[in-house]
Scaffold this motif. Structure first.
Motif, PDB file in Angstrom:
ATOM      1  N   TYR A  22     -17.591  -7.992  -1.161  1.00  0.00           N
ATOM      2  CA  TYR A  22     -17.337  -7.556  -2.530  1.00  0.00           C
ATOM      3  C   TYR A  22     -17.895  -8.602  -3.494  1.00  0.00           C
ATOM      4  O   TYR A  22     -17.950  -9.783  -3.191  1.00  0.00           O
ATOM      5  N   LEU A  56      -6.809  -5.289   3.013  1.00  0.00           N
ATOM      6  CA  LEU A  56      -7.959  -6.180   3.110  1.00  0.00           C
ATOM      7  C   LEU A  56      -7.470  -7.620   3.028  1.00  0.00           C
ATOM      8  O   LEU A  56      -6.589  -7.942   2.226  1.00  0.00           O
ATOM      9  N   ASP A  59     -12.203   5.655  12.942  1.00  0.00           N
ATOM     10  CA  ASP A  59     -12.678   4.290  12.817  1.00  0.00           C
ATOM     11  C   ASP A  59     -11.986   3.544  11.690  1.00  0.00           C
ATOM     12  O   ASP A  59     -12.251   2.370  11.477  1.00  0.00           O
ATOM     13  N   ARG A  60     -11.103   4.205  10.961  1.00  0.00           N
ATOM     14  CA  ARG A  60     -10.296   3.545   9.935  1.00  0.00           C
ATOM     15  C   ARG A  60     -11.140   2.797   8.928  1.00  0.00           C
ATOM     16  O   ARG A  60     -10.804   1.702   8.501  1.00  0.00           O
ATOM     17  N   LYS A  61     -12.306   3.375   8.574  1.00  0.00           N
ATOM     18  CA  LYS A  61     -13.113   2.694   7.580  1.00  0.00           C
ATOM     19  C   LYS A  61     -12.346   2.546   6.284  1.00  0.00           C
ATOM     20  O   LYS A  61     -12.217   1.453   5.754  1.00  0.00           O
ATOM     21  N   GLU A  62     -11.833   3.655   5.761  1.00  0.00           N
ATOM     22  CA  GLU A  62     -10.964   3.636   4.586  1.00  0.00           C
ATOM     23  C   GLU A  62     -11.422   2.643   3.537  1.00  0.00           C
ATOM     24  O   GLU A  62     -10.660   1.779   3.105  1.00  0.00           O
ATOM     25  N   THR A  63     -12.663   2.759   3.155  1.00  0.00           N
ATOM     26  CA  THR A  63     -13.219   1.823   2.187  1.00  0.00           C
ATOM     27  C   THR A  63     -12.406   1.849   0.906  1.00  0.00           C
ATOM     28  O   THR A  63     -12.096   2.908   0.374  1.00  0.00           O
ATOM     29  N   GLN A  64     -12.050   0.671   0.416  1.00  0.00           N
ATOM     30  CA  GLN A  64     -11.228   0.538  -0.775  1.00  0.00           C
ATOM     31  C   GLN A  64     -12.103   0.265  -1.987  1.00  0.00           C
ATOM     32  O   GLN A  64     -12.954  -0.623  -1.972  1.00  0.00           O
ATOM     33  N   TYR A  65     -11.863   1.030  -3.047  1.00  0.00           N
ATOM     34  CA  TYR A  65     -12.591   0.901  -4.301  1.00  0.00           C
ATOM     35  C   TYR A  65     -11.631   0.401  -5.362  1.00  0.00           C
ATOM     36  O   TYR A  65     -10.561   0.982  -5.565  1.00  0.00           O
ATOM     37  N   GLN A  93      -2.372  -3.744   8.577  1.00  0.00           N
ATOM     38  CA  GLN A  93      -1.634  -2.772   7.774  1.00  0.00           C
ATOM     39  C   GLN A  93      -2.561  -1.896   6.938  1.00  0.00           C
ATOM     40  O   GLN A  93      -2.115  -1.220   6.024  1.00  0.00           O
ATOM     41  N   PHE A 122     -19.702  -2.288  10.430  1.00  0.00           N
ATOM     42  CA  PHE A 122     -18.797  -1.930  11.509  1.00  0.00           C
ATOM     43  C   PHE A 122     -18.955  -2.967  12.614  1.00  0.00           C
ATOM     44  O   PHE A 122     -20.051  -3.469  12.847  1.00  0.00           O
ATOM     45  N   LYS A 167      -7.288   7.908   3.306  1.00  0.00           N
ATOM     46  CA  LYS A 167      -6.772   7.727   4.666  1.00  0.00           C
ATOM     47  C   LYS A 167      -6.674   9.101   5.300  1.00  0.00           C
ATOM     48  O   LYS A 167      -6.094  10.020   4.720  1.00  0.00           O
ATOM     49  N   GLN A 181       0.848  -1.192   0.000  1.00  0.00           N
ATOM     50  CA  GLN A 181       0.000   0.000   0.000  1.00  0.00           C
ATOM     51  C   GLN A 181       0.883   1.241   0.000  1.00  0.00           C
ATOM     52  O   GLN A 181       1.926   1.265   0.663  1.00  0.00           O
ATOM     53  N   GLY A 240       2.754  -0.269   3.987  1.00  0.00           N
ATOM     54  CA  GLY A 240       2.438  -1.619   4.440  1.00  0.00           C
ATOM     55  C   GLY A 240       2.761  -2.564   3.313  1.00  0.00           C
ATOM     56  O   GLY A 240       2.678  -2.178   2.137  1.00  0.00           O
ATOM     57  N   TYR A 247     -16.248  -6.521   5.106  1.00  0.00           N
ATOM     58  CA  TYR A 247     -16.753  -6.100   3.806  1.00  0.00           C
ATOM     59  C   TYR A 247     -17.245  -7.290   2.989  1.00  0.00           C
ATOM     60  O   TYR A 247     -16.781  -8.413   3.150  1.00  0.00           O
ATOM     61  N   THR A 277     -12.164  -3.961  12.671  1.00  0.00           N
ATOM     62  CA  THR A 277     -13.214  -2.979  12.940  1.00  0.00           C
ATOM     63  C   THR A 277     -14.273  -2.973  11.855  1.00  0.00           C
ATOM     64  O   THR A 277     -15.418  -2.674  12.109  1.00  0.00           O
ATOM     65  N   TYR A 278     -13.855  -3.281  10.627  1.00  0.00           N
ATOM     66  CA  TYR A 278     -14.792  -3.297   9.515  1.00  0.00           C
ATOM     67  C   TYR A 278     -14.687  -4.620   8.766  1.00  0.00           C
ATOM     68  O   TYR A 278     -13.597  -5.167   8.622  1.00  0.00           O
ATOM     69  N   LEU A 333     -17.627  -3.148  -4.502  1.00  0.00           N
ATOM     70  CA  LEU A 333     -18.046  -3.123  -3.112  1.00  0.00           C
ATOM     71  C   LEU A 333     -19.556  -3.217  -3.031  1.00  0.00           C
ATOM     72  O   LEU A 333     -20.274  -2.428  -3.628  1.00  0.00           O
ATOM     73  N   LYS A 356     -10.519  -6.114   7.569  1.00  0.00           N
ATOM     74  CA  LYS A 356      -9.443  -5.119   7.506  1.00  0.00           C
ATOM     75  C   LYS A 356      -8.270  -5.627   8.325  1.00  0.00           C
ATOM     76  O   LYS A 356      -8.406  -5.946   9.507  1.00  0.00           O
ATOM     77  N   LEU A 358     -13.322  -5.917  -8.488  1.00  0.00           N
ATOM     78  CA  LEU A 358     -14.185  -6.138  -7.338  1.00  0.00           C
ATOM     79  C   LEU A 358     -15.114  -4.945  -7.140  1.00  0.00           C
ATOM     80  O   LEU A 358     -14.676  -3.801  -7.135  1.00  0.00           O
TER      81      LEU A 358
END
Lengths: 118, 110
Positions: free
Chosen positions: B35, B98, A102-108, B95, B50, A96, A48, A56, B33, B30-31, B45, B92, B43
């Motif tokens: 896909y 995912l 809450d570190r949701k940081e949804t990845q698309y 690092q 949560f 980010k 990342q 990371g 998902y 914490t999350y 979403l 999650k 992919l």
């Protein structure tokens, strides 16, 4: 449509060659993650990039390297290609924040680049 | 360690409900998902939940989370042929990455 684009869509290389894959992130996103998806498997995390630095890394050898540019687009470079590198390479962009929270940081995800190594 | 497990195949009839199950190992996630991947595509979403929630509903999709058992499920109501695809559960990682399961291939028969 996620707004994440990747190029090229398909690529054929021979063993030992080098390859560069490109990814443009969604507008407003500052983080790009790269994944390798072998046939019949789930995506595996390669690394990342956040604000132009590696943030990371998964269990991939150093011949997998990357870059992120000031506009947050990114490249994945693979040196000394092996047959097992044949896979779909996916990039994902996210936002980010310094606060983290809450570190949701949804990845698309983008549509991927399919690499075949012969 | 971090790991996600899913059953590999599910076959349903059009109009029925589909339930895809997933177990994960990292209790600090914490999350979580879901896909969707159609043949030859990236992919998409579908939804996320949560970890302080037990359930989330989004139109035809219902996500149930049992944090004690580290079990996540995705229910698709009124399944259509266009729902045929591979569905990935993901948690999650530490690092910010995912961690995906191997995916569940959903086949919808007319």
């Amino acid at each position: 449509e996620t707004g994440v684009t990747q190029s090229p869509t398909h690529l054929i290389k021979t063993r030992g060659q080098q390859v560069t894959l490109r990814c443009s992130s969604q507008s407003g996103h500052n983080t790009v993650s790269w994944y390798q998806q072998a046939l019949g498997q789930g995506p595996q995390f390669i690394f990342q990039y956040y604000r132009e630095e590696e943030n990371g890394r998964g269990n991939f050898p150093p011949r997998f390297s990357g870059l992120q540019f000031p506009n947050y687009s990114s490249e994945l470079n693979v040196n000394a290609l092996e047959l097992d590198d044949s896979a779909l390479y996916l990039c994902a962009s996210s936002l980010k924040t310094i606060a983290g929270g809450d570190r949701k940081e949804t990845q698309y995800f983008g549509p991927g680049t399919r690499l075949l190594v012969l | 360690g971090e790991d996600v497990e899913q059953s590999l195949f599910l076959s349903v009839r059009e109009g029925d409900s589909s339930v895809i199950n997933c177990t994960y190992t990292d209790s600090s996630s914490t999350y979580l998902y879901w896909y969707k991947q159609e043949p030859g595509a990236g992919l998409q979403l579908l939804t996320y939940i949560f970890s302080n929630m037990d359930m989330k509903q989004d139109q035809r999709l219902t996500v149930l989370l049992n944090k004690k058992d580290k079990h996540l499920s995705l229910r698709i109501a009124d399944t259509q042929t266009g729902d045929s695809a591979i569905y990935f559960c993901a948690e999650k990682g530490s690092q910010g990455n995912l961690i995906f399961g191997k995916g569940t291939k959903l086949s919808v028969k007319p």
